[in-house]
Scaffold this motif. Structure first.
Motif, PDB file in Angstrom:
ATOM      1  N   THR A  63       0.958  -1.227   0.121  1.00  0.00           N
ATOM      2  CA  THR A  63      -0.033   0.032   0.121  1.00  0.00           C
ATOM      3  C   THR A  63       0.822   1.287   0.179  1.00  0.00           C
ATOM      4  O   THR A  63       0.541   2.110  -0.845  1.00  0.00           O
ATOM      5  N   LEU A  64       1.842   1.451   0.762  1.00  0.00           N
ATOM      6  CA  LEU A  64       2.885   2.406   0.754  1.00  0.00           C
ATOM      7  C   LEU A  64       3.511   2.740  -0.430  1.00  0.00           C
ATOM      8  O   LEU A  64       3.746   3.973  -1.001  1.00  0.00           O
ATOM      9  N   ILE A  67       1.120   4.312  -2.815  1.00  0.00           N
ATOM     10  CA  ILE A  67       0.933   5.579  -2.414  1.00  0.00           C
ATOM     11  C   ILE A  67       2.096   6.596  -2.921  1.00  0.00           C
ATOM     12  O   ILE A  67       1.825   7.514  -3.464  1.00  0.00           O
ATOM     13  N   ASN A  68       3.147   5.884  -2.691  1.00  0.00           N
ATOM     14  CA  ASN A  68       4.780   6.736  -3.172  1.00  0.00           C
ATOM     15  C   ASN A  68       4.534   6.871  -4.577  1.00  0.00           C
ATOM     16  O   ASN A  68       5.048   7.862  -5.238  1.00  0.00           O
ATOM     17  N   GLU A  69       4.110   6.010  -5.277  1.00  0.00           N
ATOM     18  CA  GLU A  69       4.150   5.872  -6.937  1.00  0.00           C
ATOM     19  C   GLU A  69       2.988   7.023  -7.418  1.00  0.00           C
ATOM     20  O   GLU A  69       3.532   7.721  -8.073  1.00  0.00           O
ATOM     21  N   MET A  70       1.864   7.143  -6.475  1.00  0.00           N
ATOM     22  CA  MET A  70       0.806   8.107  -6.990  1.00  0.00           C
ATOM     23  C   MET A  70       1.384   9.295  -6.578  1.00  0.00           C
ATOM     24  O   MET A  70       1.013  10.234  -7.527  1.00  0.00           O
ATOM     25  N   THR A  71       1.921   9.407  -5.626  1.00  0.00           N
ATOM     26  CA  THR A  71       2.513  10.956  -5.124  1.00  0.00           C
ATOM     27  C   THR A  71       3.725  11.287  -5.925  1.00  0.00           C
ATOM     28  O   THR A  71       3.829  12.521  -6.603  1.00  0.00           O
ATOM     29  N   SER A  72       4.382  10.266  -6.534  1.00  0.00           N
ATOM     30  CA  SER A  72       5.355  10.786  -7.426  1.00  0.00           C
ATOM     31  C   SER A  72       5.204  11.142  -8.716  1.00  0.00           C
ATOM     32  O   SER A  72       5.503  11.688  -9.571  1.00  0.00           O
ATOM     33  N   ASP A  73       4.036  10.099  -9.168  1.00  0.00           N
ATOM     34  CA  ASP A  73       3.257  10.836 -10.579  1.00  0.00           C
ATOM     35  C   ASP A  73       2.832  12.116 -10.474  1.00  0.00           C
ATOM     36  O   ASP A  73       2.822  12.754 -11.534  1.00  0.00           O
ATOM     37  N   VAL A  74       2.280  12.366  -9.381  1.00  0.00           N
ATOM     38  CA  VAL A  74       1.457  13.785  -9.214  1.00  0.00           C
ATOM     39  C   VAL A  74       2.543  14.888  -9.269  1.00  0.00           C
ATOM     40  O   VAL A  74       2.590  15.834  -9.909  1.00  0.00           O
ATOM     41  N   ASN A  75       3.741  14.664  -8.605  1.00  0.00           N
ATOM     42  CA  ASN A  75       4.776  15.694  -8.421  1.00  0.00           C
ATOM     43  C   ASN A  75       5.396  15.618  -9.796  1.00  0.00           C
ATOM     44  O   ASN A  75       6.342  16.907  -9.966  1.00  0.00           O
ATOM     45  N   SER A  76       5.560  14.679 -10.523  1.00  0.00           N
ATOM     46  CA  SER A  76       6.377  15.000 -11.693  1.00  0.00           C
ATOM     47  C   SER A  76       5.796  15.601 -12.726  1.00  0.00           C
ATOM     48  O   SER A  76       5.988  16.073 -13.577  1.00  0.00           O
TER      49      SER A  76
END
Length: 77
Positions: A63-64, A67-76
């Motif tokens: 799960t973490l 979440i990290n993948e989703m936030t890195s996609d948003v940040n990129s």
């Protein structure tokens, strides 16, 4: 004859002592076996608990990572 009686008496005392020691050893062995069985039950229980938490930790890591993948996609973006 008196010497023989003393020897017999001593041998009987030694025999009695050895019998008492053997009985004590049997009791001690029984108690130790019971303790070992209880400890084995505790170990199995702890193994089950550890496995449960390891599975839970694995799920949380997945799960973490999501979440990290989703936030890195948003940040990129």
């Amino acid at each position: 004859m008196e010497d023989k009686d003393k020897i017999i008496e001593e041998l009987e005392k030694k025999l009695h002592q050895e019998i008492m020691v053997k009985k004590s050893e049997v009791i001690l062995n029984k108690e130790l076996l019971e303790k070992i069985q209880v400890q084995n039950t505790h170990i199995r229980t702890l193994e089950e608990i550890a496995e449960k938490y390891l599975n839970e930790i694995g799920k949380l890591k997945v799960t973490l990572n999501k979440i990290n993948e989703m936030t890195s996609d948003v940040n990129s973006k």
